[in-house]
Design a protein around this motif. Structure first.
Motif, PDB file in Angstrom:
ATOM      1  N   LYS A  13       7.958  14.179 -14.526  1.00  0.00           N
ATOM      2  CA  LYS A  13       7.797  13.021 -13.642  1.00  0.00           C
ATOM      3  C   LYS A  13       8.044  11.713 -14.387  1.00  0.00           C
ATOM      4  O   LYS A  13       8.618  10.765 -13.828  1.00  0.00           O
ATOM      5  CB  LYS A  13       6.410  13.035 -12.995  1.00  0.00           C
ATOM      6  N   PHE A  14       7.638  11.624 -15.639  1.00  0.00           N
ATOM      7  CA  PHE A  14       7.958  10.438 -16.431  1.00  0.00           C
ATOM      8  C   PHE A  14       9.480  10.295 -16.573  1.00  0.00           C
ATOM      9  O   PHE A  14      10.016   9.183 -16.449  1.00  0.00           O
ATOM     10  CB  PHE A  14       7.308  10.526 -17.813  1.00  0.00           C
ATOM     11  N   LEU A  52       0.813  -1.216   0.000  1.00  0.00           N
ATOM     12  CA  LEU A  52       0.000   0.000   0.000  1.00  0.00           C
ATOM     13  C   LEU A  52       0.847   1.268   0.000  1.00  0.00           C
ATOM     14  O   LEU A  52       0.364   2.337  -0.382  1.00  0.00           O
ATOM     15  CB  LEU A  52      -0.953  -0.001   1.197  1.00  0.00           C
ATOM     16  N   ASP A  53       2.100   1.163   0.442  1.00  0.00           N
ATOM     17  CA  ASP A  53       2.964   2.347   0.468  1.00  0.00           C
ATOM     18  C   ASP A  53       3.709   2.563  -0.849  1.00  0.00           C
ATOM     19  O   ASP A  53       4.577   3.428  -0.940  1.00  0.00           O
ATOM     20  CB  ASP A  53       3.951   2.260   1.632  1.00  0.00           C
ATOM     21  N   GLY A  54       3.365   1.775  -1.882  1.00  0.00           N
ATOM     22  CA  GLY A  54       3.993   1.950  -3.190  1.00  0.00           C
ATOM     23  C   GLY A  54       5.249   1.143  -3.405  1.00  0.00           C
ATOM     24  O   GLY A  54       5.814   1.168  -4.512  1.00  0.00           O
ATOM     25  N   ASP A  57       3.446   9.258 -10.486  1.00  0.00           N
ATOM     26  CA  ASP A  57       2.948  10.308  -9.594  1.00  0.00           C
ATOM     27  C   ASP A  57       1.935   9.690  -8.636  1.00  0.00           C
ATOM     28  O   ASP A  57       0.862   9.257  -9.051  1.00  0.00           O
ATOM     29  CB  ASP A  57       2.289  11.419 -10.418  1.00  0.00           C
ATOM     30  N   GLU A  58       2.300   9.621  -7.360  1.00  0.00           N
ATOM     31  CA  GLU A  58       1.419   8.984  -6.374  1.00  0.00           C
ATOM     32  C   GLU A  58       0.026   9.602  -6.362  1.00  0.00           C
ATOM     33  O   GLU A  58      -0.976   8.904  -6.168  1.00  0.00           O
ATOM     34  CB  GLU A  58       2.043   9.087  -4.982  1.00  0.00           C
ATOM     35  N   PRO A 104       2.611  -0.124  -7.560  1.00  0.00           N
ATOM     36  CA  PRO A 104       3.999   0.267  -7.283  1.00  0.00           C
ATOM     37  C   PRO A 104       4.290   1.655  -7.836  1.00  0.00           C
ATOM     38  O   PRO A 104       3.755   2.045  -8.874  1.00  0.00           O
ATOM     39  CB  PRO A 104       4.823  -0.802  -8.015  1.00  0.00           C
ATOM     40  N   LEU A 105       5.126   2.380  -7.140  1.00  0.00           N
ATOM     41  CA  LEU A 105       5.422   3.758  -7.520  1.00  0.00           C
ATOM     42  C   LEU A 105       6.894   3.927  -7.860  1.00  0.00           C
ATOM     43  O   LEU A 105       7.751   3.171  -7.387  1.00  0.00           O
ATOM     44  CB  LEU A 105       5.033   4.709  -6.392  1.00  0.00           C
TER      45      LEU A 105
END
Length: 304
Positions: free
Chosen positions: A130-131, A32-34, A63-64, A73-74
């Protein structure tokens, strides 16, 4: 059986040990935290052990705020690097190439949506940044490349779809303008990453609301190659609704795209047996890709 499925294939400067690709699949196993989970590490190591030549991960969010799922996943912070590094090491020890797919949720955002029609130019510039930053993190972690997700209803699919993107400025109104933000994203990735880091894309082969989509597809294929994409994986908007017996869903579109382009083409969809794969390869497709087959049988590559 004779064929070329298990011969080497080239994507830019990279060499895959065979022409079988595990297509990006949202496994819904992330924390859940990425961060990446132990279940994901086990999954990707098992895929690599099976003998597949190239693995494309389920999409990392750039971007979260606009992530597509609760446990996606981030890749928008350096705190995610250790997990990425572990995944890359697990895959590479078995000789597979590893691409990290990157996306932004767009109209499919889980908590917040990002509408191309409402986005300011400053917000679009930040998205491109961001990408690029996400791609750089994946390179630092040891991934071989990234796949920019332009399909399946996420942000960049919204951008390229003229039934969704109704802008009338330089980011809408025609194919060249709709492609502008994609070009800016690819430029940003190339600017931040080294020349040996591979950049590929996933693109839709069709559009259920447009009867002459092939004209758009051929334009986007040309524009992607001009912008430095090294390979195009061709999927479609209706892949989830195809009959179970359907064969090589987007082969004809892929062949038309291949005739017009010099970069490799990956075909995904309806390729659940070797005869179909070899047929597509024999007609000129460079790589074949599947996802559901690996979900049903993690050792699918070894069985082939």
């Amino acid at each position: 059986m004779a064929g070329i499925l298990f011969t080497e294939g080239k994507i830019g400067v990279l060499t895959a040990k065979n022409r079988l690709v595990r297509s990006a699949t949202n496994d819904h196993l992330g924390n859940l935290d990425g961060t990446l989970s132990e279940e994901q590490f086990s999954l990707y190591e098992e895929l690599a052990k099976s003998g597949v030549g190239t693995i494309i991960t389920g999409h990392f969010g750039v971007d979260e705020y606009y992530k597509a799922d609760e446990n996606q996943p981030l890749a928008d912070d350096d705190k995610f690097l250790p997990g990425m590094e572990k995944m890359a090491a697990l895959v590479h020890q078995h000789g597979a190439l590893l691409y990290g797919q990157i996306s932004q949720g767009g109209l499919k955002g889980y908590y917040h949506t990002f509408d191309i029609n409402q986005a300011s130019k400053e917000a679009l510039a930040l998205t491109a940044q961001k990408f690029g930053e996400a791609a750089l993190r994946l390179e630092k972690a040891g991934f071989d490349g990234v796949q920019v997700h332009l399909a399946h209803g996420y942000f960049l699919a919204n951008v390229l779809d003229n039934s969704v993107n109704l802008r009338e400025d330089e980011y809408g109104g025609n194919d060249e303008n709709r492609f502008r933000i994609v070009k800016e994203i690819l430029n940003e990735i190339h600017r931040k990453c080294t020349s040996g880091f591979s950049v590929i894309v996933k693109l839709s082969a069709n559009n259920e609301t447009l009867t002459k989509y092939d004209e758009h597809l051929l334009y986007y294929g040309h524009a992607l190659e001009e912008a430095g994409a090294e390979c195009i994986e061709l999927s479609g908007t209706d892949f989830a609704h195809q009959p179970k017996t359907a064969d090589s869903y987007y082969l004809q579109q892929a062949l038309r795209l291949k005739d017009a382009r010099s970069i490799p083409i990956i075909l995904v969809g309806g390729l659940d047996r070797r005869e179909r794969m070899e047929n597509a390869l024999a007609q000129g497709i460079d790589f074949v890709s599947c996802a559901r087959a690996f979900i049903c049988e993690p050792q699918f590559a070894a069985r082939l």
